[in-house]
Design a protein around this motif. Structure first.
Motif, PDB file in Angstrom:
ATOM      1  N   GLU A  62       0.706  -1.287  -0.061  1.00 22.63           N
ATOM      2  CA  GLU A  62      -0.042  -0.086  -0.057  1.00 22.63           C
ATOM      3  C   GLU A  62       0.972   1.192  -0.061  1.00 22.63           C
ATOM      4  OE1 GLU A  62      -3.858   1.254   2.291  1.00 22.63           O
ATOM      5  OE2 GLU A  62      -2.366   0.437   3.469  1.00 22.63           O
ATOM      6  N   LYS A  63       0.499   1.996  -0.819  1.00 26.44           N
ATOM      7  CA  LYS A  63       1.299   3.406  -0.922  1.00 26.44           C
ATOM      8  C   LYS A  63       1.125   4.175   0.484  1.00 26.44           C
ATOM      9  CE  LYS A  63       1.552   4.094  -5.803  1.00 26.44           C
ATOM     10  NZ  LYS A  63       2.198   3.070  -6.017  1.00 26.44           N
ATOM     11  N   GLN A  64       2.284   4.908   0.952  1.00 26.09           N
ATOM     12  CA  GLN A  64       2.509   5.349   2.362  1.00 26.09           C
ATOM     13  C   GLN A  64       2.832   6.909   1.905  1.00 26.09           C
ATOM     14  OE1 GLN A  64       1.689   4.512   5.468  1.00 26.09           O
ATOM     15  NE2 GLN A  64       0.569   2.698   4.474  1.00 26.09           N
ATOM     16  N   TYR A  65       2.135   7.913   2.438  1.00 28.13           N
ATOM     17  CA  TYR A  65       2.602   9.258   2.527  1.00 28.13           C
ATOM     18  C   TYR A  65       2.971   9.466   3.894  1.00 28.13           C
ATOM     19  CZ  TYR A  65       0.167   9.233  -1.820  1.00 28.13           C
ATOM     20  OH  TYR A  65      -0.442   8.901  -3.114  1.00 28.13           O
ATOM     21  N   VAL A  66       3.858  10.608   3.868  1.00 28.75           N
ATOM     22  CA  VAL A  66       4.549  10.972   4.983  1.00 28.75           C
ATOM     23  C   VAL A  66       4.080  12.553   5.331  1.00 28.75           C
ATOM     24  CG1 VAL A  66       6.719  11.580   4.167  1.00 28.75           C
ATOM     25  CG2 VAL A  66       6.587  11.125   6.499  1.00 28.75           C
ATOM     26  N   GLY A  67       3.653  12.785   6.600  1.00 24.03           N
ATOM     27  CA  GLY A  67       3.473  14.173   7.053  1.00 24.03           C
ATOM     28  C   GLY A  67       4.678  14.602   7.811  1.00 24.03           C
ATOM     29  N   ARG A  68       5.130  15.644   7.728  1.00 24.68           N
ATOM     30  CA  ARG A  68       6.337  16.008   8.572  1.00 24.68           C
ATOM     31  C   ARG A  68       6.315  17.211   8.959  1.00 24.68           C
ATOM     32  NH1 ARG A  68       9.947  14.884   4.644  1.00 24.68           N
ATOM     33  NH2 ARG A  68      10.100  12.687   5.143  1.00 24.68           N
ATOM     34  N   GLU A 143      17.410  15.495  15.971  1.00 25.43           N
ATOM     35  CA  GLU A 143      18.636  15.753  15.150  1.00 25.43           C
ATOM     36  C   GLU A 143      19.854  15.803  15.946  1.00 25.43           C
ATOM     37  OE1 GLU A 143      18.157  18.774  11.922  1.00 25.43           O
ATOM     38  OE2 GLU A 143      15.936  17.758  11.398  1.00 25.43           O
ATOM     39  N   ARG A 144      20.669  15.011  16.059  1.00 22.96           N
ATOM     40  CA  ARG A 144      21.760  15.044  16.881  1.00 22.96           C
ATOM     41  C   ARG A 144      22.503  16.676  16.966  1.00 22.96           C
ATOM     42  NH1 ARG A 144      21.459  11.079  20.680  1.00 22.96           N
ATOM     43  NH2 ARG A 144      21.060   9.121  19.800  1.00 22.96           N
ATOM     44  N   GLY A 145      22.803  17.136  18.189  1.00 21.74           N
ATOM     45  CA  GLY A 145      23.543  18.396  18.178  1.00 21.74           C
ATOM     46  C   GLY A 145      22.799  19.575  18.003  1.00 21.74           C
ATOM     47  N   THR A 146      21.321  19.527  17.682  1.00 24.84           N
ATOM     48  CA  THR A 146      20.415  20.425  17.733  1.00 24.84           C
ATOM     49  C   THR A 146      19.401  20.194  18.766  1.00 24.84           C
ATOM     50  OG1 THR A 146      18.900  19.598  16.310  1.00 24.84           O
ATOM     51  CG2 THR A 146      21.020  20.530  15.028  1.00 24.84           C
ATOM     52  N   GLU A 147      18.345  21.237  18.735  1.00 26.55           N
ATOM     53  CA  GLU A 147      17.378  21.159  19.443  1.00 26.55           C
ATOM     54  C   GLU A 147      16.086  20.948  18.661  1.00 26.55           C
ATOM     55  OE1 GLU A 147      17.181  25.227  21.170  1.00 26.55           O
ATOM     56  OE2 GLU A 147      18.172  24.692  22.990  1.00 26.55           O
ATOM     57  N   MET A 148      16.454  20.343  17.694  1.00 28.70           N
ATOM     58  CA  MET A 148      15.276  19.858  16.634  1.00 28.70           C
ATOM     59  C   MET A 148      14.861  18.495  16.782  1.00 28.70           C
ATOM     60  SD  MET A 148      15.291  22.848  14.930  1.00 28.70           S
ATOM     61  CE  MET A 148      14.033  22.448  13.599  1.00 28.70           C
ATOM     62  N   ILE A 149      13.291  18.384  16.690  1.00 24.26           N
ATOM     63  CA  ILE A 149      12.694  17.191  16.581  1.00 24.26           C
ATOM     64  C   ILE A 149      11.839  16.964  15.404  1.00 24.26           C
ATOM     65  CG2 ILE A 149      11.066  15.554  17.567  1.00 24.26           C
ATOM     66  CD1 ILE A 149      12.038  16.924  20.399  1.00 24.26           C
ATOM     67  N   THR A 150      12.006  16.107  14.462  1.00 28.51           N
ATOM     68  CA  THR A 150      11.123  15.989  13.305  1.00 28.51           C
ATOM     69  C   THR A 150      10.098  15.013  13.746  1.00 28.51           C
ATOM     70  OG1 THR A 150      12.835  16.613  12.041  1.00 28.51           O
ATOM     71  CG2 THR A 150      11.117  15.416  10.917  1.00 28.51           C
ATOM     72  N   ILE A 151       8.831  15.229  13.490  1.00 26.15           N
ATOM     73  CA  ILE A 151       7.762  14.529  13.744  1.00 26.15           C
ATOM     74  C   ILE A 151       7.227  13.926  12.199  1.00 26.15           C
ATOM     75  CG2 ILE A 151       5.562  13.951  14.797  1.00 26.15           C
ATOM     76  CD1 ILE A 151       6.103  16.148  16.805  1.00 26.15           C
ATOM     77  N   GLU A 152       7.274  12.414  12.220  1.00 24.18           N
ATOM     78  CA  GLU A 152       6.879  12.109  10.660  1.00 24.18           C
ATOM     79  C   GLU A 152       5.502  11.017  11.075  1.00 24.18           C
ATOM     80  OE1 GLU A 152      10.987  12.028   8.380  1.00 24.18           O
ATOM     81  OE2 GLU A 152      10.138  10.188   9.025  1.00 24.18           O
ATOM     82  N   VAL A 153       4.448  11.362  10.479  1.00 27.23           N
ATOM     83  CA  VAL A 153       3.346  10.251  10.312  1.00 27.23           C
ATOM     84  C   VAL A 153       3.194   9.757   9.387  1.00 27.23           C
ATOM     85  CG1 VAL A 153       0.800   9.975  10.854  1.00 27.23           C
ATOM     86  CG2 VAL A 153       2.280  11.814  12.369  1.00 27.23           C
ATOM     87  N   TYR A 154       3.074   8.505   9.037  1.00 32.00           N
ATOM     88  CA  TYR A 154       2.774   7.663   7.774  1.00 32.00           C
ATOM     89  C   TYR A 154       1.429   7.304   7.665  1.00 32.00           C
ATOM     90  CZ  TYR A 154       8.049   7.699   7.613  1.00 32.00           C
ATOM     91  OH  TYR A 154       9.087   8.055   7.486  1.00 32.00           O
ATOM     92  N   GLU A 159      -3.467  13.614   3.053  1.00 28.22           N
ATOM     93  CA  GLU A 159      -4.078  14.556   3.978  1.00 28.22           C
ATOM     94  C   GLU A 159      -4.133  14.310   5.170  1.00 28.22           C
ATOM     95  OE1 GLU A 159      -5.931  13.106   1.213  1.00 28.22           O
ATOM     96  OE2 GLU A 159      -5.513  14.548  -0.099  1.00 28.22           O
ATOM     97  N   GLU A 160      -4.394  12.881   5.578  1.00 27.92           N
ATOM     98  CA  GLU A 160      -4.655  12.286   6.823  1.00 27.92           C
ATOM     99  C   GLU A 160      -3.213  12.394   7.517  1.00 27.92           C
ATOM    100  OE1 GLU A 160      -6.489   8.782   9.081  1.00 27.92           O
ATOM    101  OE2 GLU A 160      -4.970   8.200   7.596  1.00 27.92           O
ATOM    102  N   ALA A 161      -1.937  12.261   6.774  1.00 28.57           N
ATOM    103  CA  ALA A 161      -0.636  12.143   7.196  1.00 28.57           C
ATOM    104  C   ALA A 161      -0.259  13.496   7.670  1.00 28.57           C
ATOM    105  CB  ALA A 161       0.349  11.594   6.195  1.00 28.57           C
ATOM    106  N   ALA A 162      -0.546  14.551   6.756  1.00 28.96           N
ATOM    107  CA  ALA A 162      -0.311  16.127   7.285  1.00 28.96           C
ATOM    108  C   ALA A 162      -1.030  16.287   8.421  1.00 28.96           C
ATOM    109  CB  ALA A 162      -0.404  17.048   6.142  1.00 28.96           C
ATOM    110  N   ALA A 163      -2.400  16.074   8.518  1.00 26.03           N
ATOM    111  CA  ALA A 163      -3.185  16.539   9.650  1.00 26.03           C
ATOM    112  C   ALA A 163      -2.843  15.929  10.672  1.00 26.03           C
ATOM    113  CB  ALA A 163      -4.588  16.468   9.497  1.00 26.03           C
ATOM    114  N   LEU A 164      -2.386  14.561  10.766  1.00 26.42           N
ATOM    115  CA  LEU A 164      -2.056  13.903  12.277  1.00 26.42           C
ATOM    116  C   LEU A 164      -0.670  14.407  12.555  1.00 26.42           C
ATOM    117  CD1 LEU A 164      -3.035  10.334  11.505  1.00 26.42           C
ATOM    118  CD2 LEU A 164      -4.225  11.781  12.835  1.00 26.42           C
TER     119      LEU A 164
END
Length: 191
Positions: A62-68, A143-154, A159-164
């Motif tokens: 099944e195709k998966q999209y990512v919301g980031r 992200e090591r060495g930073t204060e950054m966190i990336t949240i990814e939802v598949y 639209e659901e991936a982005a909204a979640l």
């Protein structure tokens, strides 16, 4: 010199003429060449079968999209606590803890309720099932060495991936702000 020794050896072994050895050598070479062709063909066929199998598997999945969503999470209590965008400056176990909070049951339960996922996913009234399903879709990364966190939802729906992804970031921000507010009021109470 080597050819002379080889010829003398052949005469001593009873091989009377050079043509017999040439014929044996040519037959051996033809057999070796044919064997190499078969090896090459079998390797090529194996490669093609592996590629074909991979294509079939990819098409069946099944195709998966990512919301980031990318968050900059400040370690200190100064405002603003959150900034969506890029930055740097802190890493360590504190940031790892924040990543764990993102996938914590309490955070994801807020998302389930805010997005009404139990109804959208036709799960009856089972919020726990919705939280479990959502937890399999969410992948936060620091992200090591930073204060950054990336949240990814598949999700199979873009639209659901982005909204979640946005909902998970919002729920995490709410939890952090509540924590900071509680910490601030606790410090005032001590004074």
């Amino acid at each position: 010199m080597g050819f002379v020794v080889f010829s003398l050896f052949n005469v001593a072994m009873g091989l009377s003429s050079r043509s017999e050895t040439d014929t044996l050598f040519q037959m051996s070479t033809v057999g070796d060449r044919r064997q190499l062709e078969l090896y090459g063909l079998s390797i090529l066929l194996t490669f093609l079968l592996v590629c074909l199998a991979a294509l079939i598997i990819v098409n069946l999945l099944e195709k998966q999209y990512v919301g980031r969503v990318k968050l900059q999470v400040h370690h200190d209590s100064k405002d603003p606590i959150f900034e969506r965008g890029y930055g740097g400056g802190f890493s360590g176990t504190w940031l790892e803890t924040e990543v764990k909070i993102i996938t914590a049951r309490e955070t994801l339960l807020r998302v389930v309720r805010a997005q009404n996922l139990v109804k959208k996913w036709n799960l009856g009234n089972d919020e726990n099932l919705a939280v479990d399903r959502l937890s399999k879709m969410v992948e936060p990364n620091e992200e090591r060495g930073t204060e950054m966190i990336t949240i990814e939802v598949y999700s199979p729906k873009p639209e659901e991936a982005a909204a979640l992804a946005n909902a998970v970031a919002d729920a995490y921000e709410e939890r952090r702000k509540e924590y900071e507010k509680g910490r601030s009021s606790g410090a005032v109470d001590v004074l």
